[in-house]
Scaffold this motif. Structure first.
Motif, short mmCIF file in Angstrom:
data_model
loop_
_atom_site.label_atom_id
_atom_site.label_comp_id
_atom_site.label_asym_id
_atom_site.label_seq_id
_atom_site.Cartn_x
_atom_site.Cartn_y
_atom_site.Cartn_z
N TYR A 1 9.84 11.09 83.03
CA TYR A 1 10.88 10.28 82.06
C TYR A 1 12.20 10.95 81.91
O TYR A 1 12.17 12.23 82.19
N TYR B 1 15.43 11.01 79.63
CA TYR B 1 16.31 10.74 78.23
C TYR B 1 17.70 11.16 78.43
O TYR B 1 17.95 12.00 79.08
N PHE C 1 15.60 7.28 75.22
CA PHE C 1 14.83 6.90 76.27
C PHE C 1 15.70 6.24 77.33
O PHE C 1 16.37 5.33 77.15
N HIS D 1 11.22 5.47 82.79
CA HIS D 1 9.80 6.14 82.74
C HIS D 1 9.27 5.72 84.29
O HIS D 1 9.16 4.61 84.50
N GLN E 1 7.94 2.35 85.79
CA GLN E 1 7.28 1.42 84.85
C GLN E 1 7.98 0.88 83.63
O GLN E 1 7.52 -0.34 83.38
N ASP E 2 9.17 1.49 83.02
CA ASP E 2 9.97 0.85 82.28
C ASP E 2 11.29 1.54 82.47
O ASP E 2 11.53 2.75 82.28
N SER F 1 14.00 0.03 80.72
CA SER F 1 14.77 -0.75 79.62
C SER F 1 15.87 0.08 78.96
O SER F 1 16.75 -0.51 78.12
N TYR G 1 4.35 15.22 76.30
CA TYR G 1 5.36 15.34 77.44
C TYR G 1 5.65 17.10 77.33
O TYR G 1 5.68 17.68 76.50
#
Lengths: 113, 115
Positions: free
Chosen positions: A33, A35, A45, A48, A55-56, A58, A102
């Motif tokens: 991830y 951030y 965020f 990911h 995966q993401d 956004s 995490y």
């Protein structure tokens, strides 16, 4: 066990330049991830990875940000061209995905002048 | 929308005094809740987490937190603060969407400890 490693720890660049941040996750952690914390704000965020796949994504602020994770190991986050509002601390984290939360790296403090 | 509120930006306590850091969350389902600490020059270190079960959670460094669903709170406590506890503390809720556990963080509470 080595933790999550990020480098550089600090970077100062001029507006319009390019910067690449690197994150080495804990060995065997498929989930990675990114951030970011802008001064005085909450940690937000960005994206990911699961292995090498996004995966993401956004949370990526705009197309000046490009994240990669070739081979599913380390990841890079490139900012090109950097703007003043990109200044902040960029955190990387990894997890095994088994619900144990995490592990964060110590972050890269990016200053755009 | 999911959110986490840490109403205290700065808190100052004397060494040996008790500490309570407040955290309120807004989340539709059963939340996964976390407290992290960031000491100067360090990364975010997990203090404790709540997934389910006993609402009083024990963590590292003598910290504990209590989940109160009726108040949507997850306050962090320590009975006696040490000078080394001076740091920034973050509350977070994990939001699961599309197979991703995203953390939603509060803005942090910076703790100063007086000798």
């Amino acid at each position: 066990e080595a933790g999550v490693t990020q480098f550089p720890s600090h970077s100062v660049i001029e507006k319009g330049q390019t910067v690449t941040l690197r994150c080495d996750p804990i060995s065997g952690h498929d989930n990675l991830y990114w951030y970011r914390r802008v001064m005085g704000k909450e940690i937000k965020f960005l994206l990911h990875f699961v292995k090498e796949s996004k995966q993401d994504e956004s949370g990526m602020p705009n197309n000046r940000f490009l994240a990669e994770r070739t081979g599913g190991t380390y990841s890079t986050l490139k900012v090109q061209p950097a703007e003043l509002e990109d200044s902040g601390v960029y955190f990387c984290a990894s997890s095994s995905g088994r619900g144990d939360g995490y592990t964060f790296g110590s972050g890269t403090r990016l200053t755009v002048v | 929308a999911q959110s986490v509120t840490q109403p205290d930006i700065h808190i100052t306590v004397s060494e040996g005094a008790s500490l309570e850091l407040r955290c309120n969350y807004s989340y539709g389902a059963t939340p996964y809740l976390f407290w992290y600490v960031q000491s100067p020059g360090q990364g975010l270190q997990l203090l404790l987490k709540y997934f389910s079960g006993d609402t009083l959670v024990q963590g590292i460094k003598g910290f504990e937190a209590e989940f109160k669903r009726s108040q949507s709170s997850f306050n962090l406590r320590k009975p006696s603060v040490h000078w080394s506890d001076a740091a920034e503390y973050f509350c977070a809720v994990a939001s699961r969407t599309s197979g991703t556990y995203k953390y939603i963080f509060g803005t942090g509470t910076r703790l100063k400890v007086l000798a």
